[in-house]
Scaffold this active site. Structure first.
Site, PDB file in Angstrom:
ATOM      1  CB  THR A  11      40.241  47.900  33.414  1.00 38.74           C
ATOM      2  OG1 THR A  11      38.854  48.033  34.203  1.00 38.74           O
ATOM      3  CG2 THR A  11      40.074  47.962  31.971  1.00 38.74           C
ATOM      4  CB  SER A  40      36.869  49.588  30.430  1.00 35.35           C
ATOM      5  OG  SER A  40      36.682  50.348  31.684  1.00 35.35           O
ATOM      6  CB  CYS A 134      43.613  38.379  49.644  1.00 41.53           C
ATOM      7  SG  CYS A 134      42.702  39.805  50.277  1.00 41.53           S
ATOM      8  CB  SER A 164      46.901  45.786  46.585  1.00 51.42           C
ATOM      9  OG  SER A 164      47.212  44.727  47.451  1.00 51.42           O
ATOM     10  N   GLY A 165      44.247  45.476  48.531  1.00 53.41           N
ATOM     11  CA  GLY A 165      42.947  44.727  48.677  1.00 53.41           C
ATOM     12  C   GLY A 165      42.065  45.743  48.819  1.00 53.41           C
ATOM     13  CE  LYS A 218      34.565  39.079  52.512  1.00 47.67           C
ATOM     14  NZ  LYS A 218      35.243  40.275  51.495  1.00 47.67           N
ATOM     15  NE  ARG A 240      42.408  48.026  53.595  1.00 46.71           N
ATOM     16  CZ  ARG A 240      42.240  46.915  52.783  1.00 46.71           C
ATOM     17  NH1 ARG A 240      43.124  46.081  52.295  1.00 46.71           N
ATOM     18  NH2 ARG A 240      41.128  46.988  52.424  1.00 46.71           N
ATOM     19  CG  HIS A 247      46.996  41.193  52.724  1.00 48.50           C
ATOM     20  ND1 HIS A 247      46.990  42.531  52.373  1.00 48.50           N
ATOM     21  CD2 HIS A 247      45.783  40.678  52.329  1.00 48.50           C
ATOM     22  CE1 HIS A 247      45.670  42.836  51.897  1.00 48.50           C
ATOM     23  NE2 HIS A 247      44.887  41.613  51.954  1.00 48.50           N
TER      24      HIS A 247
HETATM   25  C1  2RA Z   1      40.888  43.288  51.325  1.00 52.33           C
HETATM   26  N1  2RA Z   1      40.564  41.062  51.431  1.00 52.33           N
HETATM   27  O1  2RA Z   1      42.352  43.389  51.497  1.00 52.33           O
HETATM   28  C2  2RA Z   1      40.205  42.243  50.779  1.00 52.33           C
HETATM   29  C3  2RA Z   1      40.174  42.416  49.472  1.00 52.33           C
HETATM   30  N2  2RA Z   1      39.743  41.291  48.390  1.00 52.33           N
HETATM   31  O2  2RA Z   1      40.324  44.359  51.513  1.00 52.33           O
END
Ligand code: 2RA
Length: 339
Positions: A11, A40, A134, A164-165, A218, A240, A247
């Protein structure tokens, strides 16, 4: 006939994208089990004209499952991933839970498919394969073709990461805040505790004792593992930004041997999963909107790094869809390598 699949976290934003990508690519599954939390369980969903009832994720949900796609957060992967492996499933995990475990391949199919060549479908033995973060996938889709041509000694990455991350709820809150701000109302700040609309801020991941946040580390660690090179120097700043699902990343590269911009552009034009958008005359370069809902990563602003001698440095700008190539597509491409 094809493998039986389980989708864990069906979901969520990535879970839903798993289904879209499976369908878009005509993945030859024999059956699909839709798994999610108790909350769910019982809900219906229709996929490829077939009705499914979402089942509650349990330790014994993986009997008879060949491939289990996980995207339900690190704690769920840690709790249920090993149970799936014990059932003989091959787990493709989108969380960070197992990425740095030495025996777990961390795979971008266009970059290091050999890392998982020892894992075979229906061998009776389960296995774990980790999907990279990502921002790592999007960066390395562009940097690796160049690295293969002329070894990268140092990489400096600045990311501009989409809502979306942080999940579907963050995307909804960005939209809500934007409306509220335009209506002169106080923005609702539940997800990030600060205004996101018309603003940007340092990535919401925890900050470590070295001053880097987990997202930045990461990129550092996953690059070294995927390139199998513990000497490559990587530093990153992850931000962000108020963009929905793609991205953007500014990447500076220092090479061992010279690599000029024309050669770089040529290499990238031939690279799988990459499209070059690099039109200086019309100032047309990659944008998040242009890559959203698409498979390819877009690269532009390819130019010699003037701060480095000769042609040992390049600056590039990369955009990629965070939910698709940054998560769901990459995982399904890993599953395709098992077929
Ligand atoms: C983010 N990389 O964009 C992380 C999500 N997997 O916050």
């Amino acid at each position: 006939d094809g493998p039986s699949i389980a989708v864990v976290g069906v979901t969520g934003a990535v879970g839903q994208e798993f289904l879209s990508v499976l369908s878009d690519r005509d993945f030859p599954y024999r059956s699909i089990r839709m798994l999610a939390s108790k909350r769910s369980a019982g809900k219906q969903l229709t996929f490829e004209d077939k009705d499914y009832v979402i089942e509650e994720l349990k330790h014994d949900s993986f009997n008879g499952i060949d491939i289990a796609l996980f995207s339900a957060g690190g704690s769920i992967s840690k709790e249920f991933g090993p149970a799936a492996v014990d059932s003989g499933s091959i787990v493709i995990d989108n969380s960070s839970a197992f990425r740095m475990e030495e025996k777990v391949p961390l795979v971008i199919p266009e970059v290091n498919p050999d890392a998982m060549s020892h894992i075979k479908l229906r061998s009776g033995k389960g296995a774990l394969i980790a999907n990279p973060n990502c921002s790592t996938i999007i960066c390395l889709m562009a940097a690796t073709p160049l690295h293969r041509h002329s070894k990268v000694l140092r990489m400096v990455v600045s990311t501009y990461q989409a809502a979306s991350g942080a999940g579907a709820a963050a995307m909804e809150e960005l939209e809500l805040q934007t409306r509220e701000v335009l209506e002169g109302k106080q923005p609702t700040c539940n997800i990030f505790k600060q205004q996101y609309a018309f603003n940007l801020f340092s990535h919401n991941a925890p900050v470590l004792s070295n001053g880097y946040n987990e997202e930045e580390m990461k990129l550092v660690k996953e690059t070294r593992k995927i390139w199998n090179d513990n000497n490559v120097k990587v530093t990153a700043t992850c931000i962000r930004v108020p963009v929905m699902r793609a991205h953007a990343e500014s990447v500076n590269l220092q090479f061992e041997k010279p690599l000029d911009e024309d050669m770089a552009r040529d290499i990238l034009k031939k690279a799988a999963g990459v499209v070059v958008i690099d039109d200086r005359s019309s100032n047309h370069f990659p944008t998040p909107l242009e890559v959203s809902n698409k498979d390819d990563v877009a690269v532009g602003r390819i130019r010699r790094d003037l701060s480095q001698d000769g042609n040992h440095g390049l600056d590039i700008f990369v955009c990629g869809d965070q939910i698709r190539k940054g998560a769901a597509l990459n995982a399904i491409q890993i599953a395709e390598l098992l077929l």
